[in-house]
Design an enzyme around this catalytic site. Structure first.
Site, PDB file in Angstrom:
ATOM      1  N   ASP A 180       0.835  -1.204   0.000  1.00 31.16           N
ATOM      2  CA  ASP A 180       0.000   0.000   0.000  1.00 31.16           C
ATOM      3  C   ASP A 180       0.867   1.251   0.000  1.00 31.16           C
ATOM      4  OD1 ASP A 180      -2.841  -0.860   0.323  1.00 31.16           O
ATOM      5  OD2 ASP A 180      -2.106  -1.783   2.157  1.00 31.16           O
ATOM      6  N   MET A 181       1.859   1.240   0.881  1.00 27.04           N
ATOM      7  CA  MET A 181       2.602   2.482   1.103  1.00 27.04           C
ATOM      8  C   MET A 181       3.593   2.769  -0.015  1.00 27.04           C
ATOM      9  SD  MET A 181       2.749   2.275   5.237  1.00 27.04           S
ATOM     10  CE  MET A 181       2.971   4.040   5.523  1.00 27.04           C
TER      11      MET A 181
END
Lengths: 421, 421
Positions: free
Chosen positions: A195-196
């Site tokens: 995600d990051m």
């Protein structure tokens, strides 16, 4: 509102404590000042991306579902009823609630897009199109708009419609496969790294598209996917695989191509030591008083040290075990050998360097009190990142934003009654 | 030169295989076309950052030491004498050799900076200043220049002068501390994640600073550090720590707040399953024919399932073990449950979705032959990333670039003889 830019002693917060006296006063506006972002994202990947844009000065309008909002508002630990997890990813945003399933809600979104520079979404592929905002429509109606998009696997291809989640992306990208103990199971990274990484890729992509927009006047559609981002992070491990056809093995904390390297056991705990060249290995062994080991035929080249890891590890640990972690960190750094303490999170945020770099930020959440979050990883000297406002309450700025769109108090009351806002 | 933009079947390579017929022909120039970057970086963090800029159209001039060049040129597997590792991080760049310890070399660098938009460096703090290019000088001489900088711990603070390395940054940022088996040791991620996260942060920061430069004409100094980037990736784990004061524990592949979640054992291998909500848990159990488990008082809420992980894990594995990984992936995805195969690198690049997304790129390295690298994680529709040139041989473009600076053949011969280029 609270500015984190200038600290009590007149230093520039977001560039560490470097004295700025010889330079001009920094702008409080941030690099992306004047850029307006309509943010339809929720959970992590989108909100972290738009927060990066907001930290650097973009105006972020977070559009949330009426009455519920971002699901993260109800997750993790609550501080006076406010989610610490939500605060971590949503500073520097205003919140507008809007029912995008209603015709009127969509007309309000259209008004917002008229005045916007960027739209960011992390729906599953096709959901935005189902709201009437397919790519061709976006492009024709808003030719200057930069659309940023994050999804699991990409908006085309056989898995485009699959539900996505960080753990699955870590598994499918090959990332888990190289992590973990030799002989053990594939191991995820605990932070939601896919995600990051997607957030960082999108923040980059949107900014690069804005550079082009400034020059050509043309909008763009920018996309990144959880899997694609992690695949690109496979870096030299992928390069070695492509070159040799051999799948890299899991090696725990040992480096697959260098030794000595890894965790060693000092008198009071573990120390991470990472000499990356023959010169540094020499410095390490000299600092340990073990330079004679380089004459031992088992250890006189990196290849041989790799073959005889265990006896060398034992030998080094027998010396390193005689002093404390702190003593070795001082002594080895002085000798020019990269090394450091294995911090847990508490130790990380107590570390003097991390504190100096202001990687811990306190948000003043008004009635909620103070909530602490991580700081800014990108430091700018002239137009630094800053906290311009804390994470918003659900719909905190609905009235303010609709007022800006010319929707008066009476009309707003009707919209509330109809559940549109 | 070879373009990866349009594939044989007329599709746009860098946006997956999405048909583009209804949209305009994409520009071959990339978002950052017209941006000239002077790249003093080596190893991973800087080269990956400048490659991101180059993939998206910036012109990258990689300045390398005379006769040696980037140390990575001599590392990892060689393909006809060319490092696959170097190729992975240096496509879309030209190479100029320059002795920056000589007065003449520095004057040539100054000429390059006169015509440049961006300077990127990943020296230890202070090294660039020791070449006469301290921040104040850069700012006065090149007021429109965006300077991008990556270092280990930040350019100020008690550890500014320490040598840095990915493993040490993983240890000190708290990242290793949360990874690994419950009860096991802190575990690094095998890819050099702190370097590569720094690359993404810098690519973002430089692009954001370019947006401001387009608007104000002002340059910037952008900095990121290996540790700071990973600290910001601690995300919700940091938020939970700040909220509770409790240090997150290592939980291996289990999620600290959700169950079921993780690796499960099918008939022929492991399958990653990650339902992230009660709805998805219901879908999973229904697909397994085990919906009655939600009525079992041990399993009727997420909290209780967390308390009774092992009996539930055993129960689920007894069902999952009856079919193959492929069968479960099809069936669970159809049911809307995020799941996937745990790929090793070979399986990742054979996966039809990863192939569709063109996450594997072949570079035509001329006499060296073809070298395969990872593809573009950021897809743009109008001005897509593309391979404009493969990774350069050391000094391949020295003559060409000096010619562009007005340094003729005779003068260049003298510079070669003097070891300046």
């Amino acid at each position: 509102m609270r500015s984190a830019e200038i600290t009590k002693d007149g230093h520039l917060a977001s560039f560490g404590n470097l004295a700025m006296s010889s330079l001009s006063a920094p702008s409080s506006l941030g690099s992306l000042a004047g850029i307006r972002v309509i943010d339809l994202t929720r959970v992590i990947s989108g909100p972290f991306a738009t927060q990066m844009l907001g930290d650097h000065g973009a105006e972020i309008i977070k559009v949330e579902t009426v009455g519920e909002g971002d699901v993260v508002r109800r997750q993790g630990n609550m501080i006076n009823g406010f989610s610490a997890y939500f605060a971590q990813f949503n500073r520097n945003k205003r919140s507008l609630t809007l029912n995008l399933r209603s015709e009127r809600g969509r007309r309000i979104l259209a008004s917002l897009l008229e005045g916007a520079d960027v739209l960011v979404e992390n729906y599953r592929p096709g959901v935005l199109a189902s709201m009437g905002l397919d790519d061709e429509t976006l492009r024709q109606r808003y030719p200057r708009l930069v659309v940023g998009r994050i999804n699991g696997f990409g908006s085309s291809g056989p898995y485009r419609d699959r539900p996505a989640y960080d753990f699955v992306a870590q598994a499918m990208s090959g990332f888990m496969g190289v992590n973990g103990e030799a002989g053990g199971v594939p191991m995820r990274a605990a932070p939601p790294i896919s995600d990051m990484v997607a957030s960082l890729n999108l923040a980059f992509g949107v900014s690069a598209a804005l550079v082009r927009r400034e020059r050509t006047g043309q909008g763009e559609i920018v996309e990144t996917a959880l899997t694609n981002g992690l695949v690109a992070m496979m870096g030299y491990l992928a390069a070695e695989y492509f070159a040799t056809g051999e799948v890299p093995k899991r090696t725990g904390n040992d480096h697959p191509m260098l030794y000595p390297y890894g965790l060693f056991t000092a008198a009071d705990g573990e120390v991470a030591i990472a000499p990356s060249s023959e010169t540094m290995v020499m410095r390490l062994l000299t600092a340990l008083g073990q330079q004679q080991l380089l004459e031992d035929p088992r250890f006189d080249s990196n290849d041989k040290r790799m073959q005889h890891r265990e006896p060398l590890r034992e030998r080094l640990n027998s010396v390193i075990g005689q002093r404390t972690v702190a003593e070795w960190i001082t002594q080895l750094n002085e000798a020019g050998v990269p090394c450091g303490r294995v911090h847990d999170i508490a130790e990380t945020f107590e570390d003097p360097q991390i504190q100096h770099q202001q990687m811990r930020l306190e948000l003043d959440q008004g009635e909620v009190g103070h909530i602490t979050t991580t700081g800014f990883p990108v430091k700018m000297r002239e137009a630094p990142a800053a906290v311009r406002c804390p994470a918003p309450q659900l719909g905190e700025h609905t009235d303010e934003i609709l007022e800006e769109l010319g929707i008066g108090a009476e009309e707003r009351r009707a919209l509330y009654d109809q559940g549109v806002i």
